[in-house]
Design a protein around this motif. Structure first.
Motif, mmCIF file in Angstrom:
data_model
loop_
_atom_site.group_PDB
_atom_site.id
_atom_site.type_symbol
_atom_site.label_atom_id
_atom_site.label_comp_id
_atom_site.label_asym_id
_atom_site.label_seq_id
_atom_site.Cartn_x
_atom_site.Cartn_y
_atom_site.Cartn_z
ATOM 1 N N THR A 88 59.188 59.739 123.862
ATOM 2 C CA THR A 88 59.095 58.831 122.718
ATOM 3 C C THR A 88 60.196 59.108 121.705
ATOM 4 N N GLU A 89 60.650 60.362 121.629
ATOM 5 C CA GLU A 89 61.710 60.725 120.697
ATOM 6 C C GLU A 89 63.103 60.614 121.320
ATOM 7 N N GLY A 90 63.201 59.981 122.484
ATOM 8 C CA GLY A 90 64.510 59.708 123.072
ATOM 9 C C GLY A 90 65.106 60.864 123.850
ATOM 10 N N THR A 91 64.264 61.787 124.334
ATOM 11 C CA THR A 91 64.736 62.921 125.121
ATOM 12 C C THR A 91 63.927 62.999 126.411
ATOM 13 N N VAL A 92 64.329 63.887 127.291
ATOM 14 C CA VAL A 92 63.611 64.106 128.548
ATOM 15 C C VAL A 92 63.152 65.552 128.601
ATOM 16 N N MET A 93 61.859 65.735 128.711
ATOM 17 C CA MET A 93 61.293 67.066 128.918
ATOM 18 C C MET A 93 60.914 67.184 130.383
ATOM 19 N N THR A 94 61.414 68.221 131.042
ATOM 20 C CA THR A 94 61.169 68.431 132.464
ATOM 21 C C THR A 94 60.404 69.729 132.654
ATOM 22 N N ALA A 95 59.180 69.629 133.180
ATOM 23 C CA ALA A 95 58.411 70.816 133.515
ATOM 24 C C ALA A 95 58.952 71.376 134.823
ATOM 25 N N LEU A 96 59.338 72.640 134.832
ATOM 26 C CA LEU A 96 60.046 73.220 135.963
ATOM 27 C C LEU A 96 59.089 73.740 137.031
ATOM 28 N N GLU A 97 59.469 73.487 138.285
ATOM 29 C CA GLU A 97 58.752 74.060 139.414
ATOM 30 C C GLU A 97 59.195 75.514 139.604
ATOM 31 N N GLU A 98 58.515 76.216 140.514
ATOM 32 C CA GLU A 98 58.709 77.660 140.640
ATOM 33 C C GLU A 98 60.165 78.047 140.875
ATOM 34 N N ALA A 99 60.843 77.376 141.805
ATOM 35 C CA ALA A 99 62.225 77.757 142.111
ATOM 36 C C ALA A 99 63.121 77.584 140.890
ATOM 37 N N GLU A 100 62.919 76.487 140.133
ATOM 38 C CA GLU A 100 63.722 76.248 138.945
ATOM 39 C C GLU A 100 63.368 77.241 137.835
ATOM 40 N N VAL A 101 62.085 77.585 137.721
ATOM 41 C CA VAL A 101 61.691 78.595 136.733
ATOM 42 C C VAL A 101 62.442 79.896 136.988
ATOM 43 N N ARG A 102 62.470 80.317 138.239
ATOM 44 C CA ARG A 102 63.135 81.584 138.556
ATOM 45 C C ARG A 102 64.640 81.490 138.316
ATOM 46 N N ARG A 158 52.812 93.593 129.865
ATOM 47 C CA ARG A 158 52.958 92.781 131.067
ATOM 48 C C ARG A 158 52.776 91.308 130.701
ATOM 49 N N PHE A 159 53.811 90.520 130.983
ATOM 50 C CA PHE A 159 53.789 89.082 130.721
ATOM 51 C C PHE A 159 53.215 88.345 131.935
ATOM 52 N N GLU A 160 53.041 87.052 131.793
ATOM 53 C CA GLU A 160 52.533 86.232 132.876
ATOM 54 C C GLU A 160 53.443 86.337 134.105
ATOM 55 N N ALA A 161 52.846 86.273 135.279
ATOM 56 C CA ALA A 161 53.608 86.463 136.519
ATOM 57 C C ALA A 161 54.684 85.407 136.690
ATOM 58 N N LEU A 162 54.365 84.166 136.384
ATOM 59 C CA LEU A 162 55.343 83.080 136.477
ATOM 60 C C LEU A 162 55.189 82.211 135.232
ATOM 61 N N PRO A 163 56.054 82.386 134.235
ATOM 62 C CA PRO A 163 55.908 81.604 132.999
ATOM 63 C C PRO A 163 56.072 80.113 133.263
ATOM 64 N N GLN A 164 55.411 79.325 132.437
ATOM 65 C CA GLN A 164 55.561 77.872 132.505
ATOM 66 C C GLN A 164 56.695 77.480 131.565
ATOM 67 N N LEU A 165 57.741 76.917 132.145
ATOM 68 C CA LEU A 165 58.940 76.567 131.393
ATOM 69 C C LEU A 165 59.211 75.079 131.490
ATOM 70 N N ALA A 166 59.896 74.576 130.474
ATOM 71 C CA ALA A 166 60.355 73.193 130.474
ATOM 72 C C ALA A 166 61.714 73.143 129.794
ATOM 73 N N THR A 167 62.557 72.259 130.262
ATOM 74 C CA THR A 167 63.833 72.013 129.590
ATOM 75 C C THR A 167 63.725 70.720 128.795
ATOM 76 N N LEU A 168 64.452 70.667 127.686
ATOM 77 C CA LEU A 168 64.539 69.464 126.859
ATOM 78 C C LEU A 168 65.980 68.996 126.911
ATOM 79 N N THR A 169 66.186 67.772 127.409
ATOM 80 C CA THR A 169 67.515 67.272 127.717
ATOM 81 C C THR A 169 67.788 65.986 126.970
ATOM 82 N N THR A 170 69.038 65.811 126.528
ATOM 83 C CA THR A 170 69.482 64.566 125.906
ATOM 84 C C THR A 170 70.610 63.968 126.735
ATOM 85 N N HIS A 171 70.788 62.650 126.593
ATOM 86 C CA HIS A 171 71.853 61.975 127.344
ATOM 87 C C HIS A 171 73.219 62.387 126.824
#
Length: 340
Positions: free
Chosen positions: A150-164, A237-250
């Motif tokens: 809605t704010e004109g950006t793209v948020m991408t929730a990353l899968e495991e391979a991309e998280v790593r 000790r942190f979470e085994a696989l953190p949940q990450l997302a990237t915020l991207t603009t054109h």
């Protein structure tokens, strides 16, 4: 219908909301000034509060101001105004970087943010603590992605391979930061190990390091030696696989950075209302080469502005805020006299 002029109390409430936004090293690089008719609020970049070694092009500064702009929008709607935001990027400190027009009447139609985000403005904190090994529900994640869109950006929730892959880039960038004396010196200038303070990062907000070195949290006490008043961070000790997302603009100019900041804050406030905690893994975007590698080519063109880590866990410590009188340029009160 034209709204009445803003009162001093309304202006102070708006500035307090804007001033609660996140910023790199909690530098708070903004100032607010009402127009002469008290129906518009001008927003200025305070370049005296820049972080030039870490942020030489001002990208993070603009993202911080974008977050403040979104908080202003949320507060204006909460107080019954219908804000119209006009971005004016590219201006230096003497000209406003944006203007919030509040002359229109009450907001018509449904709540423009889907729900009242105002309570989250003052509850939102960066949490550098470990999160639980618990997935964010798909429905909640979908709301967050929609908020960014809605704010004109793209948020991408990353899968495991991309998280790593992103964690590896972040660790590489963190190691380079730790070895860069100029950057370490600049960062340390924003540490506030002893209260009271009105900006910067207190010791309680630094957070621990990951005992297993899986999640590369920023180290504020690496080389050169930290101040004697600041103890080395504990490890947990942190979470085994953190949940990450990237915020991207054109694009990748000032206006894009301001939009990214608004999108980040919209996502963050909504996440806060859902009981989620958020922190920013900023290290990899601070180096041009690692920032370029953050983008997944399969996602198409774009510029990654932020890496967000989110999940369920402790809320994070509060960080100090500058007094409203330091960030809001109010006109003289009626009847006030000039000092000699």
């Amino acid at each position: 219908m034209i709204s009445p002029a803003l009162t001093r109390d309304e202006l102070r409430a708006l500035a307090a909301a804007g001033g609660a936004a996140p910023s790199l090293h909690n530098s708070q690089p903004w100032r607010f000034r009402p127009s002469a008719d008290l129906r518009r609020l001008e927003v200025y970049a305070d370049y005296r509060r820049a972080v030039p070694v870490t942020d030489p092009d001002g990208r993070a500064l603009h993202i911080s101001i974008g977050a403040a702009l979104f908080n202003l929008r949320v507060a204006a709607v909460h107080f019954g105004r219908a804000p119209v935001l006009r971005l004016q990027p590219g201006h230096l400190g003497r000209q406003p970087i944006a203007e919030l027009d509040l002359a229109e009447g009450r907001q018509a139609g449904p709540e423009p943010f889907g729900r009242d985000l105002y309570p989250a403005v003052f509850l939102r904190h960066s949490s550098r603590e470990p999160f639980a090994n618990r997935d964010v529900p798909e429905a909640v994640l979908g709301e967050l992605l929609d908020a960014a869109r809605t704010e004109g950006t793209v948020m991408t929730a990353l899968e495991e391979a991309e998280v790593r892959r992103v964690l590896d880039l972040t660790a590489e960038a963190e190691a380079r930061i730790a070895a860069d004396v100029a950057r370490q010196t600049e960062t340390r200038s924003w540490l506030r190990p002893e209260a009271p303070a009105v900006d910067g990062i207190p010791a309680a907000a630094l957070g621990p390091q990951d005992h297993d070195a899986r999640v590369p949290m920023r180290s504020f006490t690496g080389r050169p030696p930290a101040p004697a008043t600041l103890a080395p961070p504990p490890t947990r000790r942190f979470e085994a696989l953190p949940q990450l997302a990237t915020l991207t603009t054109h694009g990748d100019r000032e206006a894009d950075w301001l939009r990214a900041g608004q999108a980040m804050e919209r996502v963050w406030l909504l996440a806060t209302l859902h009981g989620l905690r958020v922190s920013v893994l900023h290290q990899a975007v601070e180096w041009p080469d690692t920032r370029g590698l953050l983008r997944d080519p399969e996602q198409g063109p774009g510029h990654v502005q932020l890496v967000l880590r989110f999940g369920y866990g402790p809320p994070g410590a509060t960080t100090p805020r500058r007094p409203v009188d330091e960030i809001l340029d109010l006109p003289a009160a009626p009847g006030a006299t000039q000092g000699m």
